[in-house]
Write a protein that holds these residues in place. Structure first.
Motif, mmCIF file in Angstrom:
data_model
loop_
_atom_site.group_PDB
_atom_site.id
_atom_site.type_symbol
_atom_site.label_atom_id
_atom_site.label_comp_id
_atom_site.label_asym_id
_atom_site.label_seq_id
_atom_site.Cartn_x
_atom_site.Cartn_y
_atom_site.Cartn_z
ATOM 1 N N GLN A 66 43.812 118.664 -0.378
ATOM 2 C CA GLN A 66 42.365 118.598 0.429
ATOM 3 C C GLN A 66 41.207 118.314 -0.926
ATOM 4 O O GLN A 66 41.401 118.380 -1.679
ATOM 5 C CB GLN A 66 41.611 120.045 0.758
ATOM 6 N N ARG A 72 40.966 116.040 4.066
ATOM 7 C CA ARG A 72 41.975 117.430 3.865
ATOM 8 C C ARG A 72 42.930 116.144 4.540
ATOM 9 O O ARG A 72 42.994 115.594 6.323
ATOM 10 C CB ARG A 72 41.899 118.143 5.050
ATOM 11 N N ALA A 129 39.329 119.837 7.921
ATOM 12 C CA ALA A 129 38.197 120.158 6.534
ATOM 13 C C ALA A 129 36.342 120.767 7.068
ATOM 14 O O ALA A 129 35.906 119.402 8.181
ATOM 15 C CB ALA A 129 38.297 119.157 5.629
#
Length: 245
Positions: A66, A72, A129
């Motif tokens: 990440q 991510r 993410a």
């Protein structure tokens, strides 16, 4: 004089207490976002155990990369039949999936983001993410000395399969330790529980967590095995080309 000082001290404590209690739900959620995204970047290896309703278990290992709060990549390492399956989340609601059996990257359409990722209890939406405050409006449901409970509703324009979230946040660290997911009919369909919080180079992460599918009765437990933070991950890690490596 002592009486005046005593009165002023009590007044000061009262004002401080009022300031703490006056935190809005959005402020609390914003602090939780800051804690969740404290690392500039991170590489995590984990063991994942999927347990079905009958108790049968399947184990997998995976790596997660990440960067910031909007990039991510997740990739399975074992077992052999899952090795190489990978998911990529990028800014602008862009998600991609790589399946080695087909040998190509495909974009994940918005209407299928509620699909389970590779047989786990996490959907593609769960894995993306993001920052909660960017997509959800918060109201304070309850609070006590140890935790806040917030109800989240999707902001206008947010694309989500969930109609509501209920998130429990620790008052001392602002780390979310429980998320209840509701469908658009108001029925609880999933529950994420953080069993243990770990601290890695000053960054808090869910060392031991479990996602439960309340409809199927299955669970996916994830235990962190290795964590590296702030190592300067390059943007090239978060590309379709790297997804299919």
């Amino acid at each position: 004089m002592n009486r005046i000082i005593s009165v002023l001290a009590v007044f000061g404590v009262t004002v401080l207490s009022l300031n703490v209690n006056a935190q809005s739900a959005d402020q609390i959620l914003g602090k939780a976002d800051s804690v969740l995204n404290a690392a500039n970047d991170a590489k995590v290896t984990s063991t994942m155990t999927i347990t079905d309703k009958g108790g049968a278990k399947r184990e997998r290992t995976l790596e997660l990369y990440q960067k910031g709060n909007d990039k991510r990549l997740v990739r399975f390492l074992t077992p052999a039949d899952q090795k190489g399956i990978a998911f990529l989340s990028l800014p602008g609601d862009n998600q991609f999936l790589y399946l080695p059996a087909f040998g190509k990257v495909r974009r994940i359409a918005s209407h299928v983001k509620n699909t389970k990722f590779a047989g786990t209890d996490y959907s593609y939406e769960d894995l993306e993410a993001k920052r909660y405050t960017a997509q959800w409006d918060a109201t304070l449901k309850s609070k006590n000395a140890s935790e806040y409970v917030l109800t989240l509703k999707p902001k206008k324009g947010t694309k989500s399969d969930y109609g509501q979230l209920e998130i429990t946040i620790k008052a001392d660290s602002y780390y979310p330790v429980r998320v209840e997911f509701f469908n658009k009919k108001g029925v609880a369909v999933k529950r994420l529980t953080v069993k243990e919080i770990g601290k890695y180079s000053g960054v808090l992460m869910p060392k031991d967590s479990e996602m439960a599918d309340l409809q199927s009765g299955s669970t996916t437990r994830t235990v962190l095995q290795g964590v590296e933070v702030n190592k300067g991950l390059k943007d090239e890690v978060f590309t379709e080309r790297n997804l299919a490596r």
